[in-house]
Design a protein around this motif. Structure first.
Motif, PDB file in Angstrom:
ATOM      1  N   LYS A   1      37.177  -3.033 -66.416  1.00 54.84           N
ATOM      2  CA  LYS A   1      38.143  -2.796 -67.492  1.00 54.84           C
ATOM      3  C   LYS A   1      37.418  -2.305 -68.741  1.00 54.84           C
ATOM      4  O   LYS A   1      36.375  -2.826 -69.116  1.00 54.84           O
ATOM      5  N   LEU A   2      38.021  -1.323 -69.383  1.00 56.59           N
ATOM      6  CA  LEU A   2      37.428  -0.673 -70.546  1.00 56.59           C
ATOM      7  C   LEU A   2      37.404  -1.585 -71.765  1.00 56.59           C
ATOM      8  O   LEU A   2      38.426  -2.144 -72.163  1.00 56.59           O
ATOM      9  N   LEU A   3      36.203  -1.711 -72.360  1.00 56.89           N
ATOM     10  CA  LEU A   3      36.015  -2.503 -73.568  1.00 56.89           C
ATOM     11  C   LEU A   3      35.741  -1.634 -74.797  1.00 56.89           C
ATOM     12  O   LEU A   3      35.978  -2.057 -75.923  1.00 56.89           O
ATOM     13  N   TYR A   4      35.202  -0.452 -74.576  1.00 58.82           N
ATOM     14  CA  TYR A   4      34.834   0.453 -75.664  1.00 58.82           C
ATOM     15  C   TYR A   4      34.745   1.856 -75.098  1.00 58.82           C
ATOM     16  O   TYR A   4      34.330   2.038 -73.943  1.00 58.82           O
ATOM     17  N   GLN A   5      35.116   2.842 -75.919  1.00 57.39           N
ATOM     18  CA  GLN A   5      34.958   4.242 -75.508  1.00 57.39           C
ATOM     19  C   GLN A   5      34.746   5.118 -76.727  1.00 57.39           C
ATOM     20  O   GLN A   5      35.234   4.819 -77.817  1.00 57.39           O
ATOM     21  N   GLN A   6      34.016   6.180 -76.509  1.00 56.87           N
ATOM     22  CA  GLN A   6      33.869   7.224 -77.516  1.00 56.87           C
ATOM     23  C   GLN A   6      33.550   8.527 -76.793  1.00 56.87           C
ATOM     24  O   GLN A   6      32.676   8.556 -75.928  1.00 56.87           O
ATOM     25  N   ARG A   7      34.264   9.574 -77.151  1.00 59.90           N
ATOM     26  CA  ARG A   7      34.032  10.898 -76.564  1.00 59.90           C
ATOM     27  C   ARG A   7      33.692  11.874 -77.682  1.00 59.90           C
ATOM     28  O   ARG A   7      34.301  11.826 -78.744  1.00 59.90           O
ATOM     29  N   GLN A   8      32.747  12.761 -77.424  1.00 65.60           N
ATOM     30  CA  GLN A   8      32.319  13.769 -78.390  1.00 65.60           C
ATOM     31  C   GLN A   8      32.740  15.154 -77.909  1.00 65.60           C
ATOM     32  O   GLN A   8      32.895  15.378 -76.713  1.00 65.60           O
ATOM     33  N   THR A   9      32.856  16.083 -78.833  1.00 70.11           N
ATOM     34  CA  THR A   9      33.090  17.486 -78.484  1.00 70.11           C
ATOM     35  C   THR A   9      31.880  18.344 -78.834  1.00 70.11           C
ATOM     36  O   THR A   9      31.916  19.557 -78.701  1.00 70.11           O
ATOM     37  N   GLY A  10      30.811  17.704 -79.266  1.00 76.68           N
ATOM     38  CA  GLY A  10      29.573  18.390 -79.605  1.00 76.68           C
ATOM     39  C   GLY A  10      28.424  17.397 -79.607  1.00 76.68           C
ATOM     40  O   GLY A  10      28.614  16.213 -79.333  1.00 76.68           O
ATOM     41  N   PRO A  11      27.216  17.857 -79.927  1.00 78.81           N
ATOM     42  CA  PRO A  11      26.042  17.008 -79.790  1.00 78.81           C
ATOM     43  C   PRO A  11      25.874  15.941 -80.865  1.00 78.81           C
ATOM     44  O   PRO A  11      25.119  14.989 -80.684  1.00 78.81           O
ATOM     45  N   PHE A  12      26.556  16.051 -81.982  1.00 78.84           N
ATOM     46  CA  PHE A  12      26.306  15.135 -83.096  1.00 78.84           C
ATOM     47  C   PHE A  12      27.465  14.164 -83.310  1.00 78.84           C
ATOM     48  O   PHE A  12      28.583  14.433 -82.914  1.00 78.84           O
ATOM     49  N   GLY A  13      27.162  13.031 -83.939  1.00 82.48           N
ATOM     50  CA  GLY A  13      28.182  12.027 -84.226  1.00 82.48           C
ATOM     51  C   GLY A  13      28.259  10.912 -83.209  1.00 82.48           C
ATOM     52  O   GLY A  13      29.067  10.006 -83.336  1.00 82.48           O
ATOM     53  N   ARG A  14      27.413  10.947 -82.212  1.00 78.07           N
ATOM     54  CA  ARG A  14      27.427   9.902 -81.184  1.00 78.07           C
ATOM     55  C   ARG A  14      26.821   8.604 -81.719  1.00 78.07           C
ATOM     56  O   ARG A  14      26.036   8.636 -82.654  1.00 78.07           O
ATOM     57  N   PRO A  15      27.176   7.470 -81.116  1.00 78.22           N
ATOM     58  CA  PRO A  15      26.598   6.210 -81.582  1.00 78.22           C
ATOM     59  C   PRO A  15      25.112   6.137 -81.212  1.00 78.22           C
ATOM     60  O   PRO A  15      24.704   6.584 -80.140  1.00 78.22           O
ATOM     61  N   SER A  16      24.325   5.584 -82.104  1.00 74.89           N
ATOM     62  CA  SER A  16      22.903   5.379 -81.814  1.00 74.89           C
ATOM     63  C   SER A  16      22.750   4.208 -80.843  1.00 74.89           C
ATOM     64  O   SER A  16      23.685   3.422 -80.639  1.00 74.89           O
ATOM     65  N   THR A  17      21.577   4.074 -80.281  1.00 75.61           N
ATOM     66  CA  THR A  17      21.307   2.935 -79.397  1.00 75.61           C
ATOM     67  C   THR A  17      21.464   1.625 -80.162  1.00 75.61           C
ATOM     68  O   THR A  17      21.992   0.653 -79.633  1.00 75.61           O
TER      69      THR A  17
END
Length: 169
Positions: A136-152
């Protein structure tokens, strides 16, 4: 296009690994009653992805300590991923999704020929899915480009926060 809500069961997928095996998410989950952090990345040619995957490798012990298995997926060719994984000494599960099976079922943005701007050819973009031991999904994030993603570091905080605040079923 598939849209997930928190608490939804994620789709299963079966893809080849860089170690030459076939990885079935549902079979893996049956054997390992753990959480999974599924990370879609652009490819080994992407310097931001390379840095991120090395950071994940450095934090692998943290995730294992939290009973979170790391799974990474790219639309890149299997041979390229295998070479990259060996060169970088990455020891987590790395899968090739050349057929776009998982990318499509998770509604990960695919930068194809019809994209509004040029960006290193066709490839899947970064996306993150944290799922519990039941899928079951607890967290999600989708990007449309290389920047803005969560850091480790942010992913580590997300795992700790959700574990601390998780409601019982």
């Amino acid at each position: 296009m598939t849209k997930f809500q928190l608490g939804d069961k994620i789709p299963s997928f079966t893809l080849p690994t860089v170690t030459g095996e076939t990885f079935s998410f549902s079979e893996h989950q049956d054997k390992h009653q753990s959480w999974h952090l599924i990370v879609f990345f652009r490819g080994p040619w992407c310097p931001v992805c390379k840095s991120e995957l090395n950071d994940l490798q450095e934090s692998k012990g943290f995730f294992e300590g939290e009973n979170v298995h790391l799974i990474t997926i790219s639309s890149e060719k299997l041979d390229n991923l295998k070479s990259f994984s060996e060169e970088e000494n990455l020891s987590f599960t790395m899968l090739s999704d050349e057929s776009l099976e998982a990318i499509n079922s998770f509604d990960v943005y695919y930068h194809g020929e019809d994209a509004p701007y040029e960006d290193h050819g066709a490839h899947g973009e970064p996306a993150y899915f944290l799922v519990d031991e039941k899928g079951k999904l607890l967290y999600q994030q989708r990007q449309t480009g290389p920047f803005g993603r969560p850091s480790t570091t942010e992913l580590r905080k997300i795992v700790k926060y959700i574990k601390k605040n998780l409601k019982s079923d």
